[in-house]
Write an enzyme that holds these catalytic residues in place. Sequence first.
Site, mmCIF file in Angstrom:
data_model
loop_
_atom_site.group_PDB
_atom_site.id
_atom_site.type_symbol
_atom_site.label_atom_id
_atom_site.label_comp_id
_atom_site.label_asym_id
_atom_site.label_seq_id
_atom_site.Cartn_x
_atom_site.Cartn_y
_atom_site.Cartn_z
ATOM 1 N N LYS A 64 -13.581 0.009 15.716
ATOM 2 C CA LYS A 64 -12.231 -0.580 15.857
ATOM 3 C C LYS A 64 -11.726 -0.477 17.292
ATOM 4 C CE LYS A 64 -10.957 -0.137 11.046
ATOM 5 N NZ LYS A 64 -10.319 0.616 9.979
ATOM 6 N N ASP A 119 -3.871 -6.378 4.706
ATOM 7 C CA ASP A 119 -4.847 -7.266 5.342
ATOM 8 C C ASP A 119 -4.739 -8.701 4.837
ATOM 9 O OD1 ASP A 119 -6.101 -5.380 7.022
ATOM 10 O OD2 ASP A 119 -7.110 -4.517 5.282
ATOM 11 N N PHE A 128 -4.619 3.090 14.983
ATOM 12 C CA PHE A 128 -5.046 4.053 13.963
ATOM 13 C C PHE A 128 -6.230 3.470 13.225
ATOM 14 C CE2 PHE A 128 -2.050 7.607 13.560
ATOM 15 C CZ PHE A 128 -1.187 7.260 14.584
ATOM 16 N N LYS A 177 -10.964 -4.164 18.511
ATOM 17 C CA LYS A 177 -9.527 -4.499 18.574
ATOM 18 C C LYS A 177 -8.987 -4.450 20.003
ATOM 19 C CE LYS A 177 -8.397 -3.278 13.877
ATOM 20 N NZ LYS A 177 -7.285 -3.631 13.008
ATOM 21 N N LYS A 217 10.086 -16.598 -10.569
ATOM 22 C CA LYS A 217 9.268 -15.554 -11.179
ATOM 23 C C LYS A 217 8.191 -16.180 -12.065
ATOM 24 C CE LYS A 217 9.456 -11.479 -14.063
ATOM 25 N NZ LYS A 217 10.160 -10.766 -15.105
ATOM 26 N N ASN A 246 0.851 -1.202 0.000
ATOM 27 C CA ASN A 246 0.000 0.000 0.000
ATOM 28 C C ASN A 246 0.881 1.245 0.000
ATOM 29 O OD1 ASN A 246 0.568 0.768 2.837
ATOM 30 N ND2 ASN A 246 -0.405 -1.207 3.227
HETATM 31 N N1 CTP Z 1 -3.667 -3.327 12.151
HETATM 32 C C1 CTP Z 1 -2.798 -4.322 12.559
HETATM 33 N N2 CTP Z 1 -2.736 -5.489 11.860
HETATM 34 C C2 CTP Z 1 -3.530 -5.688 10.777
HETATM 35 C C3 CTP Z 1 -4.404 -4.661 10.345
HETATM 36 C C4 CTP Z 1 -4.446 -3.493 11.058
HETATM 37 O O1 CTP Z 1 -2.085 -4.142 13.534
HETATM 38 N N3 CTP Z 1 -3.446 -6.838 10.134
HETATM 39 C C5 CTP Z 1 -3.724 -2.087 12.947
HETATM 40 C C6 CTP Z 1 -3.259 -0.844 12.219
HETATM 41 O O2 CTP Z 1 -1.870 -0.616 12.473
HETATM 42 C C7 CTP Z 1 -4.130 0.226 12.828
HETATM 43 C C8 CTP Z 1 -5.426 -0.490 13.133
HETATM 44 O O3 CTP Z 1 -5.096 -1.861 13.202
HETATM 45 O O4 CTP Z 1 -3.607 0.684 14.055
HETATM 46 C C9 CTP Z 1 -6.527 -0.290 12.117
HETATM 47 O O5 CTP Z 1 -6.024 -0.457 10.824
HETATM 48 P P1 CTP Z 1 -6.952 -0.193 9.536
HETATM 49 O O6 CTP Z 1 -6.156 -0.474 8.306
HETATM 50 O O7 CTP Z 1 -7.629 1.139 9.663
HETATM 51 O O8 CTP Z 1 -8.083 -1.235 9.725
HETATM 52 P P2 CTP Z 1 -8.212 -2.755 9.438
HETATM 53 O O9 CTP Z 1 -8.040 -3.475 10.699
HETATM 54 O O10 CTP Z 1 -7.307 -3.158 8.334
HETATM 55 O O11 CTP Z 1 -9.738 -2.851 9.013
HETATM 56 P P3 CTP Z 1 -10.487 -2.474 7.644
HETATM 57 O O12 CTP Z 1 -9.547 -2.861 6.543
HETATM 58 O O13 CTP Z 1 -11.715 -3.278 7.711
HETATM 59 O O14 CTP Z 1 -10.773 -0.993 7.709
#
Ligand code: CTP
Length: 396
Positions: A337, A276, A323, A341, A286, A207
């Site tokens: 969240k 994710d 975050f 979380k 490759k 990303n």
């Molecule tokens: N986070 C994490 N590990 C993951 C995904 C997210 O530790 N596999 C943490 C991020 O560092 C952030 C928080 O969870 O502090 C939320 O991340 P965000 O990308 O906003 O949300 P997601 O959990 O990925 O949920 P969604 O994609 O459904 O918005």
Amino acid sequence: MEQKTVLIGVTGCIAAYKTCEIVRGLQKAGVRCKVVMTEHATQFVGPLTFRSLTHEPVAVGLFDNPSDPIHHISLAQEADLFLIAPCTANVLAKVANGIADDLLTTTALSTTAPLVIAPAMNVHMYENPATIYNMGKLEARGVRIIEAGSGYLACGDVGRGRLADVSDIVSVVLAELGIRRNLEGRQVMVTAGPTVEPIDPVRYLSNHSSGKMGYALARAAAVRGARVTLVSGPVSLPKPEGVRVVQVRTACEMLAAAEEAFAVADLGVFAAAVADMRPKQVAAHKLKKGESDSALSCIELVRNPDILATCAASKGRRVIVGFAAETDDVVAYAKGKLASKGADLIVANEVGEGKVFGADSNQAWLIDAHGAEQLPLMSKDRLADVILDRAVSLLP
Ligand code: CTP
């Protein structure tokens, strides 16, 4: 917080060697140091010593820098604070009376930055009514005098006149700069940057995270005195001063490093943009067009572990800041969240259309059990301080 610059004036006194430690102490707190010396000070410590410590040119003579004919003015303007340590009775008297007959005293007269003076001299000079009168005059003008300590003096006398403790001088300067050391003795773990999830040896999923927010948080926590471990995905940012950095690539690697660092931490800040999903299979070679079209057009993905939620599950009294990166319904999703979380505080922001990723500023909401607070647009350095102020208030 933007990096602060302290100009340190060194005068001709045996305690000049202690200024090296003052420089290190301020640097550890993220402060940039520049040094200006009197001619006499160079008899005690060479300018090269300070140049090596500060990585900045060291100024001595009024006319040393031909490219900058008004060097005292440029030095004076650069400084957020001017510290004279050690300050002899002679330089103290000159500054008290507005005498400007070398680079250091001319700079002292031309700066508008706060002036802090740490005197060091023989006990009889320190207790001489002339010196006491000069110190009073300086204090009346708002100059901060860090009183000398008592003890055995280099001249053999015992009494007042020893340069104050280095740690006291560093603390006074940091306080004058508005730098709070409220994470001293604490351990902080920060995750930052993106993760990359390989498809084959040359391709990956990732990303746009630049890591700037996490790096700003790690730097700000170190400035406040914390021992910081920064678990970082691949980014192109310099290592923050005084921070231990653990480089990782994938979410699984980040989880292992974060769990290890969080186990001994008081505060965990999860600023990483963790991918994710990851490809279920990572090809050893490759994938070639023509030969592997089906593998390239259809990549099966599996869920990555949630690093924040995994650490939160056994957090005990440790504090967790997460975050939430959202494109819509920012506050509602972020509240979800916070609960799902197990975080103590969520920093929520809107992403997409050039917002947040790679930017130097951010408009965020702080969400905790008591509600949501909308913050104004501010630099990521400033936001890091606002987040840490809140996190510190949650620490047991
Ligand atoms: N986070 C994490 N590990 C993951 C995904 C997210 O530790 N596999 C943490 C991020 O560092 C952030 C928080 O969870 O502090 C939320 O991340 P965000 O990308 O906003 O949300 P997601 O959990 O990925 O949920 P969604 O994609 O459904 O918005």
